[in-house]
Design an enzyme around this catalytic site. Structure first.
Site, mmCIF file in Angstrom:
data_model
loop_
_atom_site.group_PDB
_atom_site.id
_atom_site.type_symbol
_atom_site.label_atom_id
_atom_site.label_comp_id
_atom_site.label_asym_id
_atom_site.label_seq_id
_atom_site.Cartn_x
_atom_site.Cartn_y
_atom_site.Cartn_z
ATOM 1 N N ASP A 3 -8.196 -6.650 8.319
ATOM 2 C CA ASP A 3 -8.898 -5.747 7.396
ATOM 3 C C ASP A 3 -9.196 -6.409 6.060
ATOM 4 O OD1 ASP A 3 -7.031 -2.666 8.107
ATOM 5 O OD2 ASP A 3 -8.593 -3.717 9.230
ATOM 6 N N HIS A 4 -8.210 -7.122 5.518
ATOM 7 C CA HIS A 4 -8.370 -7.561 4.131
ATOM 8 C C HIS A 4 -9.132 -8.863 3.955
ATOM 9 C CE1 HIS A 4 -6.456 -3.976 2.997
ATOM 10 N NE2 HIS A 4 -5.427 -4.246 3.756
ATOM 11 N N GLY A 42 -0.814 -7.592 8.810
ATOM 12 C CA GLY A 42 -2.109 -7.995 8.253
ATOM 13 C C GLY A 42 -2.049 -8.481 6.828
ATOM 14 N N HIS A 43 -1.732 -7.552 5.912
ATOM 15 C CA HIS A 43 -1.865 -7.906 4.496
ATOM 16 C C HIS A 43 -1.084 -9.167 4.129
ATOM 17 C CE1 HIS A 43 -1.248 -7.593 0.126
ATOM 18 N NE2 HIS A 43 -2.472 -7.099 0.132
ATOM 19 N N THR A 77 -3.515 2.534 0.842
ATOM 20 C CA THR A 77 -3.319 2.063 2.212
ATOM 21 C C THR A 77 -2.654 3.207 2.970
ATOM 22 O OG1 THR A 77 -2.358 0.340 3.620
ATOM 23 C CG2 THR A 77 -1.050 1.053 1.716
ATOM 24 N N THR A 78 -2.435 3.014 4.243
ATOM 25 C CA THR A 78 -1.838 4.085 5.030
ATOM 26 C C THR A 78 -0.501 4.484 4.436
ATOM 27 O OG1 THR A 78 -2.927 3.261 6.996
ATOM 28 C CG2 THR A 78 -1.054 4.734 7.342
ATOM 29 N N GLU A 116 -7.864 0.449 15.055
ATOM 30 C CA GLU A 116 -7.179 1.561 14.392
ATOM 31 C C GLU A 116 -8.238 2.551 13.930
ATOM 32 O OE1 GLU A 116 -4.898 -0.324 11.332
ATOM 33 O OE2 GLU A 116 -3.163 -0.492 12.642
ATOM 34 N N HIS A 159 3.135 -2.265 9.508
ATOM 35 C CA HIS A 159 2.805 -1.834 8.134
ATOM 36 C C HIS A 159 3.769 -2.423 7.109
ATOM 37 C CE1 HIS A 159 0.398 0.349 5.244
ATOM 38 N NE2 HIS A 159 1.522 0.378 4.540
ATOM 39 N N ARG A 203 -14.268 1.175 3.638
ATOM 40 C CA ARG A 203 -13.939 0.355 2.467
ATOM 41 C C ARG A 203 -13.835 -1.130 2.804
ATOM 42 N NH1 ARG A 203 -7.930 2.556 1.110
ATOM 43 N NH2 ARG A 203 -9.024 4.538 1.310
ATOM 44 N N HIS A 204 -13.495 -1.466 4.056
ATOM 45 C CA HIS A 204 -13.428 -2.888 4.429
ATOM 46 C C HIS A 204 -14.135 -3.141 5.765
ATOM 47 C CE1 HIS A 204 -9.914 -1.245 6.425
ATOM 48 N NE2 HIS A 204 -9.140 -1.314 5.363
ATOM 49 N N GLU A 260 3.283 3.054 17.749
ATOM 50 C CA GLU A 260 3.504 2.004 16.741
ATOM 51 C C GLU A 260 4.328 2.632 15.638
ATOM 52 O OE1 GLU A 260 0.314 -0.593 15.524
ATOM 53 O OE2 GLU A 260 1.227 -0.870 13.551
ATOM 54 N N ARG A 281 -12.166 2.428 8.928
ATOM 55 C CA ARG A 281 -11.872 3.641 8.177
ATOM 56 C C ARG A 281 -13.122 4.505 8.027
ATOM 57 N NH1 ARG A 281 -7.597 4.542 4.675
ATOM 58 N NH2 ARG A 281 -5.843 3.097 4.853
ATOM 59 N N HIS A 299 -9.048 -1.871 11.267
ATOM 60 C CA HIS A 299 -9.002 -0.438 10.953
ATOM 61 C C HIS A 299 -10.382 -0.015 10.457
ATOM 62 C CE1 HIS A 299 -6.811 2.949 8.569
ATOM 63 N NE2 HIS A 299 -7.717 3.425 9.395
HETATM 64 C C1 LIG Z 1 -1.974 1.756 9.970
HETATM 65 C C2 LIG Z 1 -1.582 0.656 9.087
HETATM 66 O O1 LIG Z 1 -0.494 0.606 8.597
HETATM 67 C C3 LIG Z 1 -2.524 -0.419 8.791
HETATM 68 O O2 LIG Z 1 -2.828 -1.072 9.940
HETATM 69 C C4 LIG Z 1 -3.773 0.124 8.154
HETATM 70 O O3 LIG Z 1 -4.869 -0.643 8.525
HETATM 71 C C5 LIG Z 1 -3.561 0.110 6.663
HETATM 72 O O4 LIG Z 1 -4.776 0.396 6.061
HETATM 73 P P1 LIG Z 1 -5.463 -0.761 5.194
HETATM 74 O O5 LIG Z 1 -5.658 -1.940 6.111
HETATM 75 O O6 LIG Z 1 -6.747 -0.118 4.733
HETATM 76 O O7 LIG Z 1 -4.499 -1.085 4.102
HETATM 77 N N1 LIG Z 2 -0.596 -1.082 11.783
HETATM 78 C C1 LIG Z 2 -0.118 -2.071 10.840
HETATM 79 C C2 LIG Z 2 -1.156 -3.139 10.648
HETATM 80 O O1 LIG Z 2 -2.080 -3.268 11.428
HETATM 81 C C3 LIG Z 2 -1.035 -4.065 9.520
HETATM 82 O O2 LIG Z 2 -0.474 -3.425 8.391
HETATM 83 P P1 LIG Z 2 -0.254 -4.375 7.108
HETATM 84 O O3 LIG Z 2 0.564 -5.557 7.573
HETATM 85 O O4 LIG Z 2 -1.614 -4.796 6.638
HETATM 86 O O5 LIG Z 2 0.487 -3.512 6.129
#
Ligand SMILES: CC(=O)[C@@H](O)[C@H](O)COP(=O)(O)O
Ligand SMILES: NCC(=O)COP(=O)(O)O
Length: 244
Positions: free
Chosen positions: A12-13, A216-217, A103-104, A73, A194, A52-53, A154, A48, A46
């Protein structure tokens, strides 16, 4: 113990950086392919409602380009069901969304909307898509996920990952361990994700019934210094070491 625990890399990011200026740089397909070279077993995105991304075009391009599999997602909406059934990713993970969230924030309240989630789950399963429900590590939500017919859950690791004291982190880890055991005992496949990063991932990966982590992040952030391939490679190595 699943010795071959899998890693889904959420990109996503990468799209967040791209959206900062528009255009196609950094390229989402290049990022996904680099993550695969680093050992990603799948790519998570994801889509959304507020776009946004990740954009639908990203899903289309990744569907044509990846070697592994896509975990999409999505919110439990008709719009997202139609998009999912159009592209038919291997997996869909149903997540809660609030437009104002950074974020979620929490897990999907399956118990409080069981008929809706059961309907979405069955529509996606009928389209050949494996369905995961993103839930807090709570026994009530595991029972509801089972009732909805989801083959996968998950577990939301956000409270564990963001814990500010060792005591809180241990408490949240115990909740995830108990939830994973309970879900596995009911025949549900257990994933988690997450907020996980390089210094919090191993206790989650070490949970005996844990089959996949979605991260991810932390990986994308590290990729700015180490590159995507190396960032994925290091995360995968930590996971495999813990799961042995
Ligand atoms: C569900 C989850 O925890 C993440 O995979 C989700 O994608 C978070 O949203 P952002 O990527 O927009 O932060
Ligand atoms: N469902 C969690 C995910 O896909 C990644 O979450 P994050 O590591 O970006 O917080």
């Amino acid at each position: 113990m699943f010795t071959m625990i899998q890693l889904g890399v959420n990109i996503d990011h990468v799209a967040t950086v791209r959206q900062a200026r528009g255009g196609r740089n950094p390229d989402i397909v290049e990022a996904g392919q680099a993550a695969e070279r680093g050992g990603a077993d799948g790519i998570t995105i994801h889509l959304r409602e507020d776009r946004r991304h990740i954009q639908e075009e990203d899903l289309a391009r990744l569907t044509r380009s990846l070697r592994t599999r896509i975990n999409l997602e999505m919110a439990a909406t008709d719009e997202m069901c139609e998009i999912a059934l159009k592209y038919r990713p291997a997996d869909c993970c149903i997540v809660p969304e609030k437009r104002a969230e950074l974020t979620t924030e929490g897990g999907l309240n399956v118990a409080g909307q069981l008929e809706r989630i059961r309907d979405v789950t069955q529509r996606l399963l009928s389209g050949g898509i494996r369905v995961s429900l993103f839930i807090d590590p709570e026994l009530e939500q595991i029972s509801a996920a089972y009732a909805a017919g989801a083959p996968v859950i998950e577990l939301h690791t956000g409270r564990y990952a963001d814990a500010e004291t060792a005591e809180t982190r241990e408490k949240e880890l115990a909740a995830i361990q108990i939830a994973a055991h309970q879900a596995h005992a009911q025949g549900i496949i257990v994933h988690a994700g997450h907020g996980l990063d390089y210094h919090t991932v191993q206790p989650i990966a070490a949970i005996p019934s844990m089959q996949e982590l979605n991260i991810g992040h932390a990986i994308v952030a590290r990729s700015l210094m180490w590159g995507m391939e190396e960032s994925v490679r290091r995360m995968k190595a930590l996971m495999r070491e813990a799961a042995q």
